[in-house]
Design an enzyme around this catalytic site. Structure first.
Site, PDB file in Angstrom:
ATOM      1  N   CYS A 130       0.798  -1.230   0.000  1.00  0.00           N
ATOM      2  CA  CYS A 130       0.000   0.000   0.000  1.00  0.00           C
ATOM      3  C   CYS A 130       0.836   1.289   0.000  1.00  0.00           C
ATOM      4  O   CYS A 130       0.550   2.225  -0.763  1.00  0.00           O
ATOM      5  CB  CYS A 130      -0.959   0.010   1.186  1.00  0.00           C
ATOM      6  SG  CYS A 130      -0.325  -0.832   2.649  1.00  0.00           S
ATOM      7  N   HIS A 243      -2.962   5.995   4.632  1.00  0.00           N
ATOM      8  CA  HIS A 243      -1.547   6.158   4.958  1.00  0.00           C
ATOM      9  C   HIS A 243      -1.098   7.539   4.475  1.00  0.00           C
ATOM     10  O   HIS A 243      -1.529   8.016   3.416  1.00  0.00           O
ATOM     11  CB  HIS A 243      -0.689   5.121   4.227  1.00  0.00           C
ATOM     12  CG  HIS A 243      -0.875   3.712   4.702  1.00  0.00           C
ATOM     13  ND1 HIS A 243      -1.572   3.373   5.844  1.00  0.00           N
ATOM     14  CD2 HIS A 243      -0.401   2.548   4.187  1.00  0.00           C
ATOM     15  CE1 HIS A 243      -1.527   2.054   5.999  1.00  0.00           C
ATOM     16  NE2 HIS A 243      -0.828   1.535   5.007  1.00  0.00           N
TER      17      HIS A 243
HETATM   18  O1  25A Z   1       0.941 -12.025   4.806  1.00  0.00           O
HETATM   19  P1  25A Z   1       0.623 -10.607   4.406  1.00  0.00           P
HETATM   20  O2  25A Z   1       0.547 -10.455   2.911  1.00  0.00           O
HETATM   21  O3  25A Z   1       1.551  -9.621   5.007  1.00  0.00           O
HETATM   22  O4  25A Z   1      -0.861 -10.286   4.963  1.00  0.00           O
HETATM   23  C1  25A Z   1      -1.300 -10.525   6.314  1.00  0.00           C
HETATM   24  C2  25A Z   1      -2.676  -9.929   6.591  1.00  0.00           C
HETATM   25  O5  25A Z   1      -2.625  -8.533   6.347  1.00  0.00           O
HETATM   26  C3  25A Z   1      -3.862  -8.104   5.796  1.00  0.00           C
HETATM   27  C4  25A Z   1      -4.828  -9.280   5.742  1.00  0.00           C
HETATM   28  O6  25A Z   1      -5.634  -9.342   6.971  1.00  0.00           O
HETATM   29  C5  25A Z   1      -3.852 -10.428   5.710  1.00  0.00           C
HETATM   30  O7  25A Z   1      -4.427 -11.594   6.232  1.00  0.00           O
HETATM   31  N1  25A Z   1      -3.464  -7.535   4.522  1.00  0.00           N
HETATM   32  C6  25A Z   1      -2.771  -8.048   3.503  1.00  0.00           C
HETATM   33  N2  25A Z   1      -2.534  -7.162   2.552  1.00  0.00           N
HETATM   34  C7  25A Z   1      -3.067  -6.012   2.975  1.00  0.00           C
HETATM   35  C8  25A Z   1      -3.163  -4.686   2.452  1.00  0.00           C
HETATM   36  N3  25A Z   1      -2.614  -4.352   1.293  1.00  0.00           N
HETATM   37  C9  25A Z   1      -3.678  -6.259   4.218  1.00  0.00           C
HETATM   38  N4  25A Z   1      -4.314  -5.318   4.880  1.00  0.00           N
HETATM   39  C10 25A Z   1      -4.378  -4.096   4.335  1.00  0.00           C
HETATM   40  N5  25A Z   1      -3.829  -3.769   3.168  1.00  0.00           N
HETATM   41  P2  25A Z   1      -7.241  -9.216   7.044  1.00  0.00           P
HETATM   42  O8  25A Z   1      -7.637  -9.500   8.441  1.00  0.00           O
HETATM   43  O9  25A Z   1      -7.740  -7.972   6.445  1.00  0.00           O
HETATM   44  O10 25A Z   1      -7.792 -10.368   6.107  1.00  0.00           O
HETATM   45  C11 25A Z   1      -7.657 -11.674   6.386  1.00  0.00           C
HETATM   46  C12 25A Z   1      -8.564 -12.405   5.341  1.00  0.00           C
HETATM   47  O11 25A Z   1      -7.918 -13.597   4.960  1.00  0.00           O
HETATM   48  C13 25A Z   1      -8.784 -14.713   5.261  1.00  0.00           C
HETATM   49  N6  25A Z   1      -7.996 -15.898   5.585  1.00  0.00           N
HETATM   50  C14 25A Z   1      -7.061 -16.030   6.551  1.00  0.00           C
HETATM   51  N7  25A Z   1      -6.559 -17.291   6.551  1.00  0.00           N
HETATM   52  C15 25A Z   1      -7.190 -17.958   5.568  1.00  0.00           C
HETATM   53  C16 25A Z   1      -8.110 -17.066   4.951  1.00  0.00           C
HETATM   54  N8  25A Z   1      -8.886 -17.437   3.944  1.00  0.00           N
HETATM   55  C17 25A Z   1      -8.792 -18.716   3.521  1.00  0.00           C
HETATM   56  N9  25A Z   1      -7.952 -19.612   4.050  1.00  0.00           N
HETATM   57  C18 25A Z   1      -7.134 -19.281   5.067  1.00  0.00           C
HETATM   58  N10 25A Z   1      -6.297 -20.199   5.588  1.00  0.00           N
HETATM   59  C19 25A Z   1      -9.588 -14.242   6.444  1.00  0.00           C
HETATM   60  O12 25A Z   1     -10.794 -14.959   6.585  1.00  0.00           O
HETATM   61  C20 25A Z   1      -9.869 -12.809   6.048  1.00  0.00           C
HETATM   62  O13 25A Z   1     -10.900 -12.758   5.097  1.00  0.00           O
HETATM   63  P3  25A Z   1     -11.127 -15.669   7.996  1.00  0.00           P
HETATM   64  O14 25A Z   1     -12.340 -16.451   7.733  1.00  0.00           O
HETATM   65  O15 25A Z   1      -9.897 -16.417   8.493  1.00  0.00           O
HETATM   66  O16 25A Z   1     -11.290 -14.539   9.059  1.00  0.00           O
HETATM   67  C21 25A Z   1     -12.428 -13.838   9.204  1.00  0.00           C
HETATM   68  C22 25A Z   1     -13.030 -14.082  10.616  1.00  0.00           C
HETATM   69  O17 25A Z   1     -12.182 -14.825  11.532  1.00  0.00           O
HETATM   70  C23 25A Z   1     -11.705 -14.004  12.620  1.00  0.00           C
HETATM   71  N11 25A Z   1     -10.291 -14.388  12.789  1.00  0.00           N
HETATM   72  C24 25A Z   1      -9.256 -14.002  12.035  1.00  0.00           C
HETATM   73  N12 25A Z   1      -8.137 -14.580  12.468  1.00  0.00           N
HETATM   74  C25 25A Z   1      -8.463 -15.370  13.535  1.00  0.00           C
HETATM   75  C26 25A Z   1      -9.854 -15.259  13.739  1.00  0.00           C
HETATM   76  N13 25A Z   1     -10.489 -15.927  14.708  1.00  0.00           N
HETATM   77  C27 25A Z   1      -9.778 -16.728  15.512  1.00  0.00           C
HETATM   78  N14 25A Z   1      -8.450 -16.899  15.369  1.00  0.00           N
HETATM   79  C28 25A Z   1      -7.766 -16.242  14.400  1.00  0.00           C
HETATM   80  N15 25A Z   1      -6.423 -16.427  14.264  1.00  0.00           N
HETATM   81  C29 25A Z   1     -11.966 -12.639  12.182  1.00  0.00           C
HETATM   82  O18 25A Z   1     -12.193 -11.737  13.195  1.00  0.00           O
HETATM   83  C30 25A Z   1     -13.217 -12.804  11.336  1.00  0.00           C
HETATM   84  O19 25A Z   1     -14.353 -12.886  12.151  1.00  0.00           O
HETATM   85  O1  L14 Z   2       2.623  -5.953   2.279  1.00  0.00           O
HETATM   86  O2  L14 Z   2       0.575  -3.567   8.335  1.00  0.00           O
HETATM   87  O3  L14 Z   2       0.638  -5.474   1.578  1.00  0.00           O
HETATM   88  O4  L14 Z   2       0.003  -1.724   7.326  1.00  0.00           O
HETATM   89  C1  L14 Z   2       0.107  -4.149   3.829  1.00  0.00           C
HETATM   90  C2  L14 Z   2      -0.295  -3.648   5.159  1.00  0.00           C
HETATM   91  C3  L14 Z   2       2.079  -5.290   4.876  1.00  0.00           C
HETATM   92  C4  L14 Z   2       1.623  -4.762   6.214  1.00  0.00           C
HETATM   93  C5  L14 Z   2       1.452  -5.624   2.498  1.00  0.00           C
HETATM   94  C6  L14 Z   2       0.448  -2.885   7.327  1.00  0.00           C
HETATM   95  C7  L14 Z   2       0.933  -5.405   3.894  1.00  0.00           C
HETATM   96  C8  L14 Z   2       0.912  -3.464   6.028  1.00  0.00           C
END
Ligand code: 25A
Ligand code: L14
Length: 338
Positions: A130, A243
Site C-alpha cells: 500500500c 496512509h
Molecule cells: O501475509 P501478508 O501479505 O503480510 O498479509 C497478512 C494480513 O494482512 C492483511 C490481511 O488481513 C492479511 O491476512 N493484509 C494483507 N494485505 C493487505 C493490504 N494491502 C492487508 N491489509 C491491508 N492492506 P485481514 O484480516 O484484512 O484479512 C484476512 C482475510 O484472509 C482470510 N484468511 C485467513 N486465513 C485464511 C483465509 N482465507 C482462507 N484460508 C485461510 N487459511 C480471512 O478470513 C480474512 O478474510 P477468515 O475467515 O480467516 O477470518 C475472518 C473471521 O475470523 C476471525 N479471525 C481471524 N483470524 C483469527 C480469527 N479468529 C480466531 N483466530 C484467528 N487467528 C476474524 O475476526 C473474522 O471474524
Molecule cells: O505488504 O501492516 O501489503 O500496514 C500491507 C499492510 C504489509 C503490512 C502488504 C500494514 C501489507 C501493512
C-alpha cells in the site's frame, strides 16, 4: 457486447477483501458470478454484493473451478499455497500479498505507472504494498520529466493496513484509555492508541523493517529503475484509514515547485491539494473512501540544490489494495490478457 466474468475473492471477510467486493460493485465490474472465499472460521457467513446476499465458502483446492479472475488478500501463506492452484485451473490471479511481488517472473503493477508489465504475466500478477502504490503514483510523473535520483520517505500508516483485528484494537484501547481502564493488547507489541510505533512488519538483519524494505525494492521494480536511492522509516499511527507519507526527492536536474504542481495536477489518479494559506493540504480522514492519491505541502528542500518535499496521502484499503487490484483486473479485460 459486454460479457460477465466468474470472479473469486479470497479473504473476502477481511478488511481488504470486503473493500474488494465494494469496489467491484461501485465500478460496475462485469461480474457474472462471484465467489466469496475465506477460512473455515467464516464458512457460511453472509456478505452483501450488488444488493444480493453472498454465502462465504471455505477455500479449498477445488474452489477455482470455472473461475476466470481471482483476487487474493488472505496473507502470503494462503497465496503461496492457492494462487498457483487457481492459475493452473485457468484463472488469472491478482495477488495482494507479499508472496510473489519480488519474483522475477511475476509482474508487479500499478496501472498509472507500468501497465505494460501486465503483458508478460504467467497467471499471477502481484499487487504492490500500500505505501509503495501511493508513492509511485505521485513520484513517477516527476521521474518521467526529471529523473528522480533519491527518495527519503517517512510513513504514517493507518491500523486498517494490519487488518480487522487491529481496527478493533485501536477502538478498544481508545475507549479503555478515556474511561481510565487497563489497556489490553493483542495485535501490536505496544499500545497503539495515543501512541506511535516505529515498527511495521518484522525487523531484518540490516536494521530496517520489512515494510521499509518493501518500499525500497517494490518502488524500484515498478518504476523499472534499480538506480534510484531510497531510504524509509515506517511508523504506525493511531489513524483508522489512509496512509500518509512525508517525502523528499532529489532530482537529476532542478525542477521548480510550480512545475511539480503542474505535472501532478495533470497526473492520472492524483489530486493536488496545496493551498497552505487556506489550510488546504491532504488529510487521512478526508482521503478515506476516495480513490485518488492526494498531494500537498509541495515545497523546495532547503537542504539540497535539487530537492523537493511533499506530503502524500491515500486510502490504503482502496488505492493501496482493493482498488489497485480491481484496476489491474479491468486492464486485463481491456487488453484481452485473461
Ligand atoms: O501475509 P501478508 O501479505 O503480510 O498479509 C497478512 C494480513 O494482512 C492483511 C490481511 O488481513 C492479511 O491476512 N493484509 C494483507 N494485505 C493487505 C493490504 N494491502 C492487508 N491489509 C491491508 N492492506 P485481514 O484480516 O484484512 O484479512 C484476512 C482475510 O484472509 C482470510 N484468511 C485467513 N486465513 C485464511 C483465509 N482465507 C482462507 N484460508 C485461510 N487459511 C480471512 O478470513 C480474512 O478474510 P477468515 O475467515 O480467516 O477470518 C475472518 C473471521 O475470523 C476471525 N479471525 C481471524 N483470524 C483469527 C480469527 N479468529 C480466531 N483466530 C484467528 N487467528 C476474524 O475476526 C473474522 O471474524
Ligand atoms: O505488504 O501492516 O501489503 O500496514 C500491507 C499492510 C504489509 C503490512 C502488504 C500494514 C501489507 C501493512
Amino acid at each position: 457486447m459486454a460479457r460477465g466474468y466468474n470472479v473469486a475473492v479470497v479473504g473476502a471477510t477481511g478488511a481488504v477483501g470486503k473493500e474488494m467486493l465494494k469496489v467491484l460493485e461501485q465500478r460496475n465490474f462485469p461480474v457474472r458470478n462471484l465467489r466469496a472465499l475465506a477460512s473455515e472460521r467464516s464458512e457460511g457467513k453472509m456478505l452483501k454484493f450488488a444488493g444480493e446476499s453472498l454465502k462465504v465458502e471455505r477455500l479449498t483446492t477445488s474452489s477455482f473451478e470455472g473461475i476466470e479472475i481471482a483476487l487474493f488478500s488472505a496473507g502470503a501463506s494462503v497465496s503461496r499455497e492457492f494462487s498457483p492452484i487457481a492459475a493452473k485451473r485457468g484463472a488469472v490471479v491478482v495477488d495482494n500479498s507479499k508472496a510473489f511481488r519480488m519474483d522475477k517472473n511475476t509482474p508487479l503493477v500499478v496501472p498509472e505507472v507500468n501497465p505494460h508489465a501486465l503483458r508478460s504475466h504467467k497467471g499471477i500478477i502481484a499487487n504492490p504494498n500500500c505505501s509503495t502504490i501511493q508513492l509511485v503514483v505521485a513520484i513517477n510523473p516527476i521521474h518521467q520529466r526529471v529523473k528522480v535520483k533519491k527518495l527519503v520517505v517517512s510513513t504514517y500508516q493507518a491500523v486498517s493496513g494490519t487488518g480487522k483485528e487491529a481496527i478493533r484494537e485501536l477502538t478498544e484501547q481508545s475507549k479503555q484509555l478515556l474511561s481510565r481502564q487497563k489497556i489490553t493488547k493483542k495485535v501490536y507489541p505496544h499500545q497503539i492508541a495515543f501512541n506511535l510505533l516505529p515498527h511495521i512488519g518484522d525487523f531484518l538483519p540490516n536494521g530496517y523493517t520489512e515494510e521499509e524494505m518493501k518500499l525500497v525494492n517494490e518502488t524500484r521494480k515498478i518504476m523499472e529503475d534499480e538506480s534510484i536511492a531510497i531510504t524509509a522509516t515506517c511508523v504506525r499511527v493511531p489513524v483508522f484509514n489512509s496512509h500518509s507519507e512525508a517525502v523528499t526527492l532529489e532530482t537529476e536536474e532542478k525542477i521548480s515547485v510550480e512545475e511539480v504542481r503542474k505535472i501532478l495536477s495533470r497526473a492520472p489518479g492524483v489530486i493536488v491539494e496545496d493551498s497552505p494559506g487556506q489550510e488546504i493540504y491532504p488529510l487521512p480522514i478526508k482521503a478515506a473512501g476516495r480513490d485518488e492519491v492526494f498531494v500537498g505541502r509541495i515545497r523546495e528542500d532547503l537542504s539540497s540544490p535539487n530537492g523537493i518535499n511533499m506530503w502524500i496521502v491515500a486510502d490504503n484499503l482502496r488505492k493501496g489494495a482493493a482498488l489497485n487490484a480491481v484496476q489491474i483486473a479491468e486492464l486485463l479485460i481491456e487488453q484481452a490478457l485473461l
